[in-house]
Design a protein around this motif. Sequence first.
Motif, PDB file in Angstrom:
ATOM      1  N   LEU A   1      72.371 109.844  29.221  1.00  0.00           N
ATOM      2  CA  LEU A   1      73.047 109.997  28.122  1.00  0.00           C
ATOM      3  C   LEU A   1      72.312 109.038  26.883  1.00  0.00           C
ATOM      4  N   ALA A   2      71.499 108.335  27.335  1.00  0.00           N
ATOM      5  CA  ALA A   2      70.995 107.236  26.400  1.00  0.00           C
ATOM      6  C   ALA A   2      69.957 107.879  25.375  1.00  0.00           C
ATOM      7  N   HIS A   3      69.931 107.265  24.037  1.00  0.00           N
ATOM      8  CA  HIS A   3      68.839 107.468  23.129  1.00  0.00           C
ATOM      9  C   HIS A   3      67.522 106.835  23.386  1.00  0.00           C
ATOM     10  N   LEU A   4      68.041 105.887  24.184  1.00  0.00           N
ATOM     11  CA  LEU A   4      66.815 104.790  24.431  1.00  0.00           C
ATOM     12  C   LEU A   4      66.955 104.346  25.694  1.00  0.00           C
ATOM     13  N   VAL A   5      65.998 104.453  26.626  1.00  0.00           N
ATOM     14  CA  VAL A   5      66.078 103.544  27.980  1.00  0.00           C
ATOM     15  C   VAL A   5      65.054 102.743  28.129  1.00  0.00           C
ATOM     16  N   LEU A   6      65.579 101.077  28.284  1.00  0.00           N
ATOM     17  CA  LEU A   6      64.542 100.062  28.362  1.00  0.00           C
ATOM     18  C   LEU A   6      64.170  99.943  29.882  1.00  0.00           C
ATOM     19  N   ALA A   7      63.179  99.968  30.454  1.00  0.00           N
ATOM     20  CA  ALA A   7      62.829  99.699  31.777  1.00  0.00           C
ATOM     21  C   ALA A   7      62.882  98.280  32.032  1.00  0.00           C
ATOM     22  N   GLY A   8      63.780  97.781  32.791  1.00  0.00           N
ATOM     23  CA  GLY A   8      63.929  96.358  33.310  1.00  0.00           C
ATOM     24  C   GLY A   8      63.403  96.280  34.802  1.00  0.00           C
ATOM     25  N   SER A   9      63.953  94.970  35.190  1.00  0.00           N
ATOM     26  CA  SER A   9      63.405  94.446  36.558  1.00  0.00           C
ATOM     27  C   SER A   9      64.622  94.227  37.496  1.00  0.00           C
ATOM     28  N   ALA A  10      64.021  94.661  38.954  1.00  0.00           N
ATOM     29  CA  ALA A  10      65.083  94.397  39.859  1.00  0.00           C
ATOM     30  C   ALA A  10      64.914  93.067  40.203  1.00  0.00           C
ATOM     31  N   PHE A  11      65.922  92.693  41.362  1.00  0.00           N
ATOM     32  CA  PHE A  11      65.856  91.222  41.745  1.00  0.00           C
ATOM     33  C   PHE A  11      64.587  90.641  42.407  1.00  0.00           C
ATOM     34  N   PRO A  12      63.879  91.265  42.906  1.00  0.00           N
ATOM     35  CA  PRO A  12      62.708  90.724  43.305  1.00  0.00           C
ATOM     36  C   PRO A  12      61.798  90.653  42.182  1.00  0.00           C
ATOM     37  N   GLU A  13      61.765  91.165  41.410  1.00  0.00           N
ATOM     38  CA  GLU A  13      60.869  91.221  40.139  1.00  0.00           C
ATOM     39  C   GLU A  13      61.320  90.086  39.191  1.00  0.00           C
ATOM     40  N   ARG A  14      62.292  89.431  39.337  1.00  0.00           N
ATOM     41  CA  ARG A  14      63.117  88.546  38.266  1.00  0.00           C
ATOM     42  C   ARG A  14      62.586  87.153  38.519  1.00  0.00           C
TER      43      ARG A  14
END
Lengths: 525, 444
Positions: free
Chosen positions: A434-447
């Motif tokens: 539903l989002a107007h904007l999606v920001l691609a973040g990180s999963a736990f092993p990437e953090r």
Amino acid sequence: MPKVTIDGKEITVNPGTTVIVAAKQLGITIPHYCWHEKLSIAGNCRMCLVEVVGQPKPLIACNTQATDGMVVKTTSEMAVQARQGVMEFLLVNHPLDCPICDQCGECKLQDYAFEHGQGYSRFIEEKVHKPKRVPVGPRVMLDAERCILCSRCIRFCDEITKTSELGFLQRGNHVEIGTSPGRQLDNNYSMNTIDLCPVGALTNRDYRFKSRVWEMAQTASICPGCSTGCNITVWHRHGQIMRLTPRINDTVNEHWMCDTGRLGYKYVHAATRLATPLVKSGAAQRPTAWRNALRQAAELLKGAKAAALAGLAGPFATNEELYLFRKLLTQVLGGKRLDCRPRDKGPESADGFLYKADKSPNYRGARELGCVAAGKEGWESILAGIEAGEISVLYVLHEDPVGEFGESDRIRAALGKLQGLLVQDILPTATTQLAHLVLAGSAFPERDGSFTNDGGRVQRLHRAFHPPGDARADWRILRDLAQQLGAEWAYDSPADIMQEIAVEVPAYVKAVYAELGSLGVALQA
Amino acid sequence: MAEQIRIISKNFEVPNAETIDVFIERGGYEGLKKALRLTVEEVVEVVKASGLRGRGGAGFPTGVKWSFMPKEPKKPHYLCCNADEGEPGTFKDRKIIETDPHSLIEGIIIGAYAIRSKLAFVYVRGEFGLGYRRLSAALEEARARGFVGQNLDGTGHDIDIILYRGAGAYICGEETALMESLEGKRGYPRPKPPFPAGYGVYGCPTTVNNVETLCTVPHIIKHGADWYRSMGTKASPGTTLFGVSGHVNRPGLYELPLGTPLREIIYEHAGGVPGGRKIKGVIPGGSSTPILTAEMLDTPMDHDGLRTVSSLFGTGAIIVMDETTDIVAVTRRIAEFYHHESCGQCTPCREGSGWIPQILRRIEAGQGRMEDLDLLLSICANMEGRTICPFGDAAAWPIRYNISRFRADFEERIRRGSGLPDPGPVPGVLGGRRADLIPVQVSA
Ligand SMILES: Cc1cc2nc3c(=O)[nH]c(=O)nc-3n(C[C@H](O)[C@H](O)[C@H](O)COP(=O)(O)O)c2cc1C
Ligand code: SF4
Ligand code: SF4
């Protein structure tokens, strides 16, 4: 208090301490297979035979109490000869095909054969053959020929999970481990037997034969599967998780983790992972560059009056991300409405051991860091505010209210009315759609960052590898967004953020990275 | 020739001695009546003074063992009567249980009384069908007459007995394996410490005594320690049941004073060797005890006497082997027994007991190498004293002593090979190579 001498070094120990433990306290490792500090003493492998001066025969260090004046030698001729004898016996019926064994490289039999073996075999007879590739449970495979019958796995099921699936069958050199007819090794901790198994007898059905041990890198992390926050090691190769194993932390998970958590990493490598920011265009969402995404995000947030702005944080975000999220919404944008909800699946979903009802790793952190709304100001009121048209912009961080909060039709309808829906996550969800904007973040092993577990322990996650594609570290997305909004945020790393948290939030005063170490620290009361 | 003494064996040839009336008529339950009217300390003292040593194999002084039990019970105390009799060559306990079960019941009640136990278990070897039936019937009779159960013989003491049948494992005769088995678990010997007097059956203080040991106790109570010490030797007083088997004219049980010379037992009591053949070797106390050679026949059969010839008294089970005996085959057969019976719990015994018969089978089949003999001795050395229970020693000693005392026989067999034309490569067994061509390194 008894004072013992082991290999010339003296130590005073508590009464009742065994020689193997006293030696450990001195930094001397007495070779052993069956002994394990969390299990009862079995005394069956005989590998820890040592010389106790004055005793005619070698004694097993695991079941010999250190007494005052005792002199122990672990490298004397008697001890070395006894160990060699045991090593020879263990190899008599053991397959000598290390190169094709999954345990190769992390096998105690291999290690000790190298250190204490003779380098040749006096055994020229036919070996005893036993079943191979026996699925003793849905997640554990047994090779009975490789088993050295140390009983660790049996004792684990008897003493730790108290489920007693495993036992010994047959006698003499025909003994095997196994389950009773109709039973399986299927408790939710069954895979800990794989870690306990000193040899390649019990292997991980998810991982076996996918990688050699030495090809993988190991990164210390925290299991994101529930609020316990079991300490884990991420074993990865070329940016792929090969397996997770528990990391010892006596105040949290001891030596263990649950199978759900151990196998819960698959989503990290899902083909659908969000790899770029997405912007809504008509009915579809199309990829966009970060510069554009951040600019649009800033516009979207600025487009609403502070009172019409709300944030929903997920308990999957790190302490550092949550702190920045709150700071962005409240200080940079002046917003007032922010909440975070636990992922509570009810008491019957918990097992009374490690696996908790709250399936999120950082709800406690969200609470401590002010992301959980007090009283009636929470999600219910935000939702009502959206429905009433009072709230026009919602920023969602690692949460999926449509998919996870129940009453999804109502929420979907409400979110559809928003002027701006900004969602930062790692996978497409009912909410990102539903989002107007999606920001691609990180999963736990990437953090890089930290979680606060339900017991109030702040524990570090380390980045094992980078997120896919153009996806970014969440703290960085938040910082860049703030800068886009004109704030002068100069954080260079999660460590910088925690440094600030330690100053701003009293409970976290001790939680700076230098102090967290590998085992974490407790929140200050 | 000394006559047999009839103490433990006094009812062996008496018809219907397994019934309580015949037993009582012949003086039965008098020791029990007397013991229950003594204090616990007095009973222990008499047995200590008598010097009675356990007949289960280790020869530990019974009174001393009893005195290890706590003086002020905090938990229930248990007596376990070890009726698992599995040591090859041994058949004395079976005879007692089948023909004189009341004497065992009497001994058990006194033993239980002496260790402040209200409940005794009898662990009966699974194969003892008749013995189990006789013992069960005797137990009911004794209970009906007030010798078992509550208010024993009107003295106010309560002691009951529970019979438990084993399932055919030699290792369950080892006292801690026996306790595990009794608790319904796999018969695995426990690592010691803890010792049974502190942590035994169900974690409670426990004493384990052999059938014959307990059967001797009523007589000591009845006649006194001095009477008992008037027989046997100073360190091994009294009489015991020697069970003679193998190459003798009259195999059977002979009750004789400890210290009776082996030669006298074989030639005077057991009627000598058939056909007047010479003796090659004698196993003096059950299959685990080191073999004696013909030169050792004058050894007095008691604990000290046997130690002078580096052997052990064991269970008094004498196996006579005449000059026609194939020692290699005997050794292989004994090794196979221990392979079959090792519980498999601890590494040296599990692997050693399996490896030894493999080598011996090869030697017997004419595929031996001279180095195999030292290899066997080295395997034994790596087993002895390295295991959880004494089974490891028991499995190693016969091999070690058979080889060291009859090495020429083994060498002969190896030299002779199979006695057949060269068999060529033996597929599988030796990886296709002739055994005698494979070098072996042997450390001492
Ligand atoms: C492998 C093994 C088997 C044994 N089997 C028996 C047995 O069948 N009967 C017995 O009385 N003792 C047996 N013993 C000895 C017992 O452990 C224990 O010492 C004995 O029952 C104690 O009784 P006692 O003191 O009257 O001799 C065995 C010991 C070992 C190591
Ligand atoms: S499977 Fe592994 S842990 Fe279990 S008894 Fe065998 S060697 Fe030990
Ligand atoms: S010595 Fe043999 S019989 Fe005794 S515990 Fe070890 S494996 Fe079992």
